[in-house]
Every structure is written in structure tokens, then in C-alpha cells.
Design a protein around this motif. Structure first.
Motif, PDB file in Angstrom:
ATOM      1  N   THR D 200       0.830  -1.206   0.000  1.00  0.00           N
ATOM      2  CA  THR D 200       0.000   0.000   0.000  1.00  0.00           C
ATOM      3  C   THR D 200       0.866   1.259   0.000  1.00  0.00           C
ATOM      4  OG1 THR D 200      -1.915  -1.026   1.013  1.00  0.00           O
ATOM      5  CG2 THR D 200      -1.595   1.304   1.492  1.00  0.00           C
ATOM      6  N   VAL D 201       0.430   2.276  -0.752  1.00  0.00           N
ATOM      7  CA  VAL D 201       1.096   3.581  -0.756  1.00  0.00           C
ATOM      8  C   VAL D 201       0.062   4.664  -0.440  1.00  0.00           C
ATOM      9  CG1 VAL D 201       2.466   5.242  -2.088  1.00  0.00           C
ATOM     10  CG2 VAL D 201       2.597   2.788  -2.631  1.00  0.00           C
ATOM     11  N   LEU D 202       0.386   5.519   0.507  1.00  0.00           N
ATOM     12  CA  LEU D 202      -0.442   6.692   0.784  1.00  0.00           C
ATOM     13  C   LEU D 202       0.327   7.936   0.339  1.00  0.00           C
ATOM     14  CD1 LEU D 202      -1.697   5.801   4.401  1.00  0.00           C
ATOM     15  CD2 LEU D 202      -2.746   5.266   2.202  1.00  0.00           C
ATOM     16  N   ASP D 205       3.970   9.191   1.598  1.00  0.00           N
ATOM     17  CA  ASP D 205       4.907   8.100   1.921  1.00  0.00           C
ATOM     18  C   ASP D 205       6.203   8.297   1.143  1.00  0.00           C
ATOM     19  OD1 ASP D 205       3.076   6.872   3.565  1.00  0.00           O
ATOM     20  OD2 ASP D 205       2.530   5.304   2.135  1.00  0.00           O
ATOM     21  N   VAL D 216       8.506   1.308   0.074  1.00  0.00           N
ATOM     22  CA  VAL D 216       7.555   2.334   0.483  1.00  0.00           C
ATOM     23  C   VAL D 216       7.686   2.495   1.999  1.00  0.00           C
ATOM     24  CG1 VAL D 216       5.121   2.985   0.549  1.00  0.00           C
ATOM     25  CG2 VAL D 216       6.003   1.611  -1.369  1.00  0.00           C
ATOM     26  N   ILE D 217       8.112   3.685   2.442  1.00  0.00           N
ATOM     27  CA  ILE D 217       8.234   3.933   3.887  1.00  0.00           C
ATOM     28  C   ILE D 217       7.055   4.803   4.323  1.00  0.00           C
ATOM     29  CG2 ILE D 217       9.767   4.688   5.744  1.00  0.00           C
ATOM     30  CD1 ILE D 217      12.070   4.741   3.748  1.00  0.00           C
ATOM     31  N   PRO D 218       6.180   4.277   5.208  1.00  0.00           N
ATOM     32  CA  PRO D 218       5.072   5.090   5.690  1.00  0.00           C
ATOM     33  C   PRO D 218       5.617   6.383   6.274  1.00  0.00           C
ATOM     34  CG  PRO D 218       4.854   2.820   6.447  1.00  0.00           C
ATOM     35  CD  PRO D 218       6.207   2.941   5.818  1.00  0.00           C
TER      36      PRO D 218
END
Lengths: 261, 261, 261, 261, 261, 261
Positions: D200-202, D205, D216-218
Motif C-alpha cells: 500500500t502507498v499513501l 509516503d 515504500v516507507i510510511p
């Protein structure tokens, strides 16, 4: 068009067996040799046919077995033995929407093939293993049945699964789909060489299919394969009996794998 | 949250139809238009529905058919016709082990959707076609059934296959798995647009499914599709009868492919 | 060869349980610990076993569930619970045709494993997930059954599907094929560690399989898993009852997802 | 549309940053938090970034690494570190041919996203991992570059590979294609949650990409990840030096795998 | 553990070549025969090596060629000829998160293998063709190089691609990933038989790799293969010259396909 | 064999352009129409050709674009524009080992096709997208080049990658392999219809290929496609300039997507 095919074509035309939509230059054969019916009758009685035949083909250096992992039965538990009649199709150049708009003529040709078939034939359709576009559906199978065909093997997808189930018509395929082949595929050759997974099929080759997959026996090897099948099955029945009786290993061992020596 | 949805939410809350765990901002619609029930009742009587509908969609330039090669029925022989309610999920950011350790709240939301549904609805769950993680299982189907849902189509895997078989609840999916979606997927949107294979579904669209695959009819086309389906089926029945009687090609031909002209 | 294995080997040889074709250096274990039979008897009575066990394994941080998307039952509706005995095979160096020509000795070894098994064991065969080559067929299953084995899980393909169906012997596999493993694969290790999809199996691990897939419970966790399974199932039955009665959300909610807290 | 987004929208409209074709209800965020630029500047200097970060994410129980086996760089040897802005697309309901005929408005929205971006941002486009339809091409990258974006990661295919190479604009994708997304895909959400492979990517991020894949680092973990990366790299440099000097195992061993203890 | 291996182990321990973390029972061989270095030196000079060797293996009925479609070079344009040393790994039973939490000991063992190698060896790592989990990375390659290894072929993925490129160390793999094998895979056997795609490798076999793929020559066939390679290449050079001169078909034909007669 | 083909055959035989091993019945065309060379010369100058042409084909309802995700260039950065000459092959019935033993005649036919080609032609080889068996290698490319062919596109694998790189001969393929097609595939038809991925190619069709993939322009549409390409490119250049100048959206918008209206 070959001279013999032209003559056959005229003869079939008189018999009302030519639909006339398919370009006759694409018909490679009309009459052709088929395997001995007596052998077919014997083979269909046997169990686990594709496995035994695959073993025999192995022993002859022939590449003829297709895993059900790739081409599997629509109706489980069926078996099928009969000579191949073949159809090869390629993608339409137009998109289906454009084809509809232009009111193009449909270029599927399963009916054209069925009317050239003999009772007991197996329809082999090659559309490159595509999982999305149908090669044949329920109505096509109704026609096939009415022409005496006994089943079908498709290197591609089929549709109208409920109708096929209801008709109890044995079909093997790579996939299932609601999408018609109309405006998606174009029939290009009848009774030419085709491919099922990674195996070549010529018209007249003996197709054998069950829940383990499909085997293709080149027509000139059918007799030889049949002789070997018979001897294997006799030995296997004997072996199975010994296993069920639980005879000691020492007694079993000489029988086991005997045929490979 | 849209004003209308907010009002609907309050109304449903009073009716005890809101579980309250799912972030309400993720609910895109609560009340929405559904296709005419009379049409649904007529359609469900018909055979080989997805194929006929796929043909009609083709004739309208609509991309709406999904092969059973990709999304197939858990229980063979079922058919399903009903409006879609939808759920979209994305992967959890934590690994399942970390989620367990942190005693995170579970973020699946099938129950939340079911309580917003109307009797006769079809639950459409989108988790990207993943073959490993379950979107729903037996207990979820028990809730679905108790809420009047008539079936489910998942762009992903499902579990508790024996329970689903036993309940006789019609489910179509990409795969089967024992692995729960808990701590693996997070529900993100209810009644928004989702994807089944390569086809878009909006809430209220008519879902039609059988052994050949699944079709999605955009709600504003349902009436038009239905009219076309009826005329095709009448012609096909007529055609099948002629085939079974084996009328000559000359007689068959004008009927054959008639609808494509 | 380990000292203990050597002693066991001699003992089994006297008992007529050694076929003697498989290189004894490849046998890693003969006698080994198996899970408590009482637990097995309790587990087999339960429904939707693999899903419940997968949840328990998740809660323990164990990677042990295999989706039926990858390894699926030949006979739908079966369930299986028993300790693993294992066989690992690798590709033959010669082509099958060359092997036949050279009259090589066959290097499959399912029989060798079966004779080392205890009643109630599950045969786990690893051939790398290959979809084309058979790990075992009908005759092998006949031997397995005669030795008291209760089923088989293959990381690869199997054959003689009709015979397996007829025997009603539960087998899970990646694929189906008519192609024998003879001259294609060589057994390399008995009762060593193997892989099913992406999960490790050691001999004695408890194999649980149904229509949702397969779970592998490490032998030292079987007791702990069993205790957790029992408590989950009690709660789930309670929950299902409440759902069927349609009790209000407020009443359901504290029970729902309880086990994850 | 959220109140804050509405205000941001008006502000951006005045600044000439709104194209105005994309339905504003689909914009989830306009202004949002981004990771500390100082950290980004430090990270981009480092080598083998995705591997080190993947290790750190593992140690935190975060699912954030994507193999280059699935999403790989168009231009080998590039590295990329920057905050995500996101776009999600779904399939068009009409076929491309029908869309052309109806002169439908195009529903791609890469430009709309770029104009909302900040310099240094990374464009993340999600079209379900499709290998056939382009998410963006050369002209889109020209716009991206002109808006200060530094690269792109697509869960889908891209096109105009020669132009992308020539511009030296770093793009990661699932595939390459000549087929436009126009009339094939419809943008549905800007700056909402999206998926890259199974991660998941927000928006906001931190995206890190190189030849090994993508991480992908939150956003709320960026600081913590950065601290861990620094300590690992120091230790690894030390270790590499010892290896190159070929110090004895006894001396190497205490360092080796130190960080995992 | 075999008597000879035990003795070798003690000898290597004294030489500081035993890391000591890997269970010694898993070491199948330490000293073993390798192909004649003179042949290796001749082979590495030749072009299009894998293709010529594949032809020779075909002529001997040996299954030894692996397409670059499945296992491809990280650095294009490299070639590699050397004896195999092997490592087989299986999935960890715990999830990576659980492994971290429990501070488990890491069970990768590339270093352990490298220290047992001879200069000129090729490291062959088998993790089942997995595309997600790394078998080795940059630091591992640094150690490999320091031990005299000349390259690596992995039936699985590798990481630290930029470091591998920079070191110019030739690696062939199924995929690329940032994800470490630590806490994901466990080394299980050193210098036992392993599989690359569908081909078996034993320690000491000659590995030959280039941009077309990889070939495995069983050690006892290396001499024979080499003799055949030489005669083919001489003929091919002659042939190429004739083609470039465009000699008439009549003159070319007797040379063409000569070797297959 | 068609009358015209027979005559052409005799003429080519006299010119020394017939190898004579391939069954002449399998040659569908010898002389055939090719697209205007002037157009080819203009097209090859342009950049991002396949993408622009794919857009034009979309606008005409033609299915003619193939993603590089499926058929990709061996040498990155190449482009190719030329008329197709075609070859279709099917699997040999014997295993390669049996073919060797029986000293069968080889049934590949790339040379036979090359000698029928005109300078500037592109060789299109169809072997069903197989990733394992080579359609052509370095020596075949040497012959192709000597006959004036400018490149090749294979629906299958190719070999001798280092030689192809060295010759700098542009080849697009599904895969790379060391395995010869000799004794694996049999050429069956020259200059008949073939399939590339899901697109049909007829001899004389214009093949256009670059790093984004391959496009097939039906010969009768080449002129029309060319006219459209020119007008698109002019508009795009204009557009790119505006983007680079960062003109305001209001000014850009009327140009953007202009061609789709």
C-alpha cells in the motif's frame, strides 16, 4: 487447392455438406485416412487410457501427451477416443466493436468443419491457447453432435458451459469464457496441422482424452501403440492383484517396472 | 462524506444497520438505484446467460465480460443475477504477525457492507486478483445470507470452501485459500467503483454469473440489454430446433449469424 | 547414514519393508515421532479445518498455510489429517527417450516410502511444483492404500485421475498429467525436509488438507494448535447461531473478532 | 469533498494549478505532509538503498518492499527518493473503438496530478499491474519534469520508452507497451491510497527505488527508518573492509549478522 | 556425515575455512572432483558457448540447458565457465517478523559455502525459483570474490543489484528483489544435488552461462562435450565465412546441418 | 500450390534462391506487394514510432499493437520499419533425442525464407510464444543480413544473444534460450498468416518496432496510417514546446487531446 481436395469439395457440395462461407483455399483435406475403428472400440473400453498411451509414446520417442494442467475436461469423468478433424484460427485484425459496426461477415468456421466430418470424429480447434475468446459454444456443440462428432479438444477457451454440461458433450479446453469468437478470431485453415499445447495434431491422428489430459497418436503409429497398450494393461492388472493381496516385496519386485526393461 | 450519504448513514444507524467500525468517510453510497426487479426475475430463468449477455455487450461496444478462466464458480452449475454492492480492500501495512502482536483492530468490512445491502444484492469484493488471501469465508457468507444477499463475486480468493458448499451459497472467485484476510487486507471503500479482472463495477450494476464466467451490465444499459437478450434467445431456440431436425444447410444458413447483420 | 537410521534399516529389511532399489544414503529417517493419534481423531471430525488452523498458525507467527489456488484436491469434498512422510525428487539428467534407450533403472521411489510408513500417514512428494510430470498415479495409490496411508499431497502433478477417483483416495496436487515420472524424475531423499508451495514440511509434521488448501503444523506445535482450535470453534459455533437468529449488531459485536484480541 | 480539500482546491485554482477535467470529488488530498527534505538528501547519497531499507522495514514488521522481479526500472542504474503523489485508474466501460466513435472525453489524469505536486515528488500510478495499457508516456513525463517531479513508479505499463530514455527521467513499471491508456483506463482518484504490487502507498509516503526494486516507507516511520539505515551502513562498510582484507573467520564472525541480534 | 566428509571437515576447520554455524550434517561433500582446468580455459575463450554446448548435450540425450527466459544475467554481456558448488535452501517455518522478535539465529549459509570453495568455482544456489526472496546480495558477492569464486547462478532472486554491477561480479538469477533471505529461507544442504529451473546440478558439474542462458555439463561428460564443441566451432566458422561471401546455395548446402547427420 | 506461386518458384529456382529442403506446398506466396519505400524511409526517421502508430490504429479500430511486456528487443534502443515475410513452425512429433538417433532431416527453414526476401524485409517467425526453443540464432541472422533483411520479430525465443549483439542485428522476441529449434520445431508454412502475441501478421504488412513494443500495419492501411502519423507528430512537437515553456493551463488545454476529438 490440391486436385484431390477440389474433387472432394465438389462431391461434398452435392451432398449438401459445404456451408460455403469459408474460403475453400483454406481447406487442406476433405477425405483422409482414419485409424481402424476396431482399435478405437477396444481402446474406449479401457481405463486410465491417456497415462498408458503416454507411456507407450515415451517408449517410441514421440512427443504426444498434454497435461490436464493445461487442457482439461469441462465435464469430469469423461473419456474420448477418435480421429482428429482440425481447425486453426487467428486473431481478427479489427477490434470486435469495429467488426460489429462494419457488419463484417463472421469468420468462425466450426460448422464448416463439422459437415466435413465422419461420425466418431473429434473436433480439434487451435486458437493459440488463448484463455479469453471462445472457440465454440453450446450451439456449435449441438451442430457437432448432429453431425456425429463425439467430442472436442480446444487449444483455447470455450463457452456456454451450462449447455455443454446439459448436452453431456465431452469437451477439453484451456479455459472458459462468455466471450464469443465472433469478430475476435478468424478461421484460417481446415484439416491442416495444428498445435495442442506443445503437441502437433494432423487430421486423422487419434485423439485420446480423459481426466489426466489428452494424448495424440500419429495415425501411422496407432496400430503399434495399441499392441503395446494391450500388453501393458495385462501386466498391470496382474500387478494390481498382487498388490491388493499384499504379496511380499520379493515376489512383487520382478514384475514391477518390468515393461521398462 | 457527501450530504446524501450522511443522511442515509444516520437513518441506517437508527435501523441498527451500521456496525460502526469502518471509517464512514470510506462509504461512497448507501442508497442507490438498482435495476428493475422484473428484469432480474426474467433473466434468472434463462440458460447460458453470460454468453448471451456478452454478445449483447459486444454489440454495444461495452467491456463487461469476465472469463471463468480468471473468475470461476466455487459451486459448479449455479447462476446468479443481481445488483452489485461493492467493497475495495488494500494490503495492510503491517505484516500479519505484527498485527497480531499489536492487537490491531481488524480492518475487514464484509459485515459492514452486508448490513447496507438490500435483499437480492450481489456482494462484489475487489482485492486485486490476489490468489492467497481470503476476502470472505463461511461465516461471512452466513451473515450475507442472513442479510438477504444472494451471492458474491471476488476479485481475489475466498476460504471455508466446505462451508460455502454446504450452505449452497453461490460464490465466484479467482482462487481458494485457508489464509484469512485479517491482518492482511484493509477495507478501504464501500460502494465505490471496483475492478473484476479487467472490468469496472459500480454499485447498482447488474451482475450476471454462471459457469462460463461473469458479466457486468452498467445499470443504465440493463433495460436495453434485456430487450436484446430476449430477441436473441427466441432466434436461438428456433435455430437449435432446426439443427436438431437436421434441416439442409440452405435452410439453416439464412438464420445462422442473423443477429450479427 | 546416521547410526539410528542404519539400525532401523536393518530392522525394516528383516520385516520385508525395504524394496532395496533406493540408495540407502538418501533415507534421512525411518522411525520418527508422530503427533498424538487422539488429536488427529478429534481434528478430522471438524469442518473448515484448514482455515481454522491457518488462523492459529497466524497467531503463532508460523508460515504453514498453502492456498488451494496452488495445491488443490483431486476429489472435491475430502478432508485429510495425518503425519507426513516425505519424498524429494529432482530432474533426471537424461531425456526420457535416452533413458528408455539405455534401459536405465527407474528412479522413482514412492513404493520405497510407502513401505516405511505407518498406518494413517500422509505421503508428501516434492517435485518443485512442476505441472507436467507425474509424481504418482493409480497403481502407486493402490500400494499406498495397501500400506495404510490415508492420502497424499504433491508439490507437482499426478496422473491416473480416473483411477484415483475410483479408489476414492484423497490426493492434493499442483496439476494433472498423463506423463509418467519414470525417466523424468529421480527420487533423491526420503524423510528429509521438503517444500509444498512456499511452506516447509518435515517428516512427522501434521498435514491437514481440505477444499480450501493444505496446512502444515510443525510436530512440536500440534498440541498447542489443537488447544487453540478447540476454543475458536466453540466461539464460532456460538457466533454462527447468533447470526442465524439475527441478533442486533450491538449484541454480536463483542463476540465478533474476539479471538484476535 | 472534504472541507480542507475544497479550500486547497480553490487556492490551487487561483494559482493556475487545476486542469479542471478531473472530477474534483475524486481528489482526496491536495496539501499533505511530506517527509523531512534533509533525510531525503541523505538517503539519495547512499548505495543499495532499497535493500537496506527493506531490512529495516522487516525489523519493524512493515510490509513495504517490492521486488524488481515485478516492478523494474526503465533506465538501469537509477535511484529515486521522494514523497508519493498518487493516482488510481480503473478500466473504461466502453471499448477503445467505441470511445473513439463517441468522441468521449479522455479520462486519464496524469497532468492533473502533476500540477498538484511539489518539486521532488514521485508520481505513483496504480492500474492494477496491467501489462498492456500505458499509464504514462513521454509527453506525460515532459509535463512531470516541468512540474518538478523527479520520477515515477507504475503498477502497470508505460510507453514511449525511447523518449523516457532520452529525457533520462527515472520510471519504474510492471511492463512496456505502445498502447495508450486513452479510452482504455479512467482516472478515478487522486492522492488516495493505492497499491504497488502487494504494498500500500499513501500520499506523502517516502518512495525509494533502485535496480533491486522499490520500497515504500510510511511517512510516520521515515525518521525511525533513517536512523536505523545509518547505523546499518556504518557497520556494513566496516564489515566490507574486513572481508576485503580477508581477516580470519574468528574475527569476522562477531560482526556478521550483528544487527539482527 | 560420511567418513570422508568428516575428515575433510576437520582439515578445513584447522585451515580456518569453517564458519561453524551451519549444521555439519547438511554438508554432503567438501573435496570433490572438478573438471580439467585446461578445458575451462579453452571454453571461456569461445563465443555463444551455451548454444553450442546445448547442441552437444542434445546429441548426447542430456537435459542440461536453461533458457535465459527463466534464469538471466544481472550484467549483460558476461560469460562464465566453472565447476559448481551448491547450496539448497527451504522456507523458514516462522514468518520474518516472528524470527526478528525471537532473535532467531540467521540460517543463510552462502559464506559457509564460499569458504569451502576453490578458486574458479561457480556458486549455485537453489531456492525453488522464488522471485521475491534474495539468495545473495552485494556483501555476499564480496565474500565470494575474496574466496576466489568467479560467479553465481541462482534458482531464485538476488539483491543489491547496484553493488553487483559495480563489483562487476557475474550473477544469473530468476529475479531481483530488495527482500533479504534472512528469516525467510534456511540453508539446508551444502554440495548436495540441486535444481536450476528443470535441470539437475551436482557439485563439480561444469556451469557455462552467457546471455542466452545457462548449461550444466555433468562432470563425467565434460571431456566428451569439449571435443564435440571444438569440431562444431571449426565447421561453423567455415560456414559463416561462406555465408558472408554469399557462395551459392549449392555450395553451402552440403555444409549446412552437417553436424546433425 | 497456387499457379502464381508455382511460376515464381521456378523463377526463383533459376536465380538460385530456392534451398529446396522445404516442402514447396508450404509456400503461400513468393512475390507479394510491399508498402511504399518512401513511407518506410519517412517513418524510420521518427521517434516513439510504435506509440504514435498504436494511437492511429486505435482510431481506425485495428488490433495491431504488441506490448514489449510480451515481445521485447534483444538490443535496447533499436528501431525497425519494414515489410513482413513470415514463417510458421509447429512442434516436431519426435523428441529431440529420437530425432538425433534417427538422423532425421532438420525441418527449420529460416534460410529458405531469407532467400525469398527482398532487401529491407523483416523476418517474422511464429512458434506460438514458446520461451524455451529457439527460432533463430547468430548464424541465421548472418544469413538474414547477407540477404538484405533488416531485422526480425519472433513469437518465440531466440539464441546466440552475444552474436546477435555483436552483429548489431535488431531482433525482438518473447524469450532467450540456448536450446536449438532443430529436432524441436518443424517449419510448416512460408508467407502465410501468422500471429505475434495476439495480433495477426500477413506477408507485406508493415512491421514497426522499438523499445515500447511492435506494431503491425495491414498493408492496405499503410498510406492512411502514415498521413495520420504526420499530423499527430506535428501537433505533439508543438505541444511539447508549449510544455517546456510552461505556458498556462488555459493555453495548453485546447491543444491537449486535440487529436482525439
Amino acid at each position: 487447392m490440391d486436385e484431390q481436395v477440389r474433387k472432394d469439395y465438389e462431391e461434398y457440395e452435392k451432398q449438401g455438406r459445404i456451408w460455403g462461407n469459408f474460403d475453400k483455399e483454406g481447406i487442406k483435406k476433405i477425405k483422409f485416412e482414419r485409424p481402424d475403428r476396431r482399435i478405437i472400440k477396444e481402446l474406449i473400453k479401457l481405463d486410465d487410457l491417456t497415462c498408458t498411451i503416454s507411456d507407450v509414446l515415451d517408449s517410441m520417442g514421440i512427443n504426444g501427451a498434454i497435461p490436464a494442467s493445461y487442457i482439461s475436461p469441462i465435464i469430469p469423468g469423461k473419456k474420448l477416443v477418435g480421429p482428429a478433424i482440425t481447425l486453426r484460427s487467428i486473431p481478427e485484425r479489427k477490434t470486435p466493436t469495429q467488426g460489429y459496426l462494419d457488419k463484417d461477415f463472421i469468420r468462425m468456421a466450426t460448422r464448416d468443419v463439422y459437415y466435413l466430418a465422419e461420425p466418431g470424429d473429434v473436433f480439434v480447434s487451435d486458437y493459440n491457447g488463448d484463455l479469453e475468446v471462445s472457440n465454440l459454444g453450446g450451439q456449435s456443440c449441438t451442430v457437432a453432435k448432429s453431425c456425429g462428432l463425439i467430442g472436442s479438444v480446444c487449444n483455447g477457451a470455450v463457452r456456454d458451459i451450462p449447455a455443454i454440461m446439459k448436452m453431456d458433450f465431452p469437451v477439453w479446453s484451456c479455459g472458459r469464457t462468455p466471450k464469443t469468437g465472433k469478430f475476435r478470431l478468424a478461421a484460417i485453415e481446415i484439416n491442416g496441422p495444428v498445435t495442442l499445447w506443445k503437441v502437433t495434431v494432423l487430421p486423422g491422428d487419434l485423439i485420446v482424452a480423459d481426466d489426466s489430459g489428452v494424448c495424440v497418436i500419429p495415425i501411422d503409429k496407432v496400430e503399434q501403440v495399441f499392441e503395446k497398450v494391450k500388453s501393458i494393461l495385462a501386466e498391470e492388472a496382474n500387478m494390481r492383484e498382487m498388490i491388493e493381496k499384499k504379496v511380499p516385496i520379493a515376489e512383487l519386485k520382478p514384475h514391477y517396472r518390468k515393461r521398462y526393461k
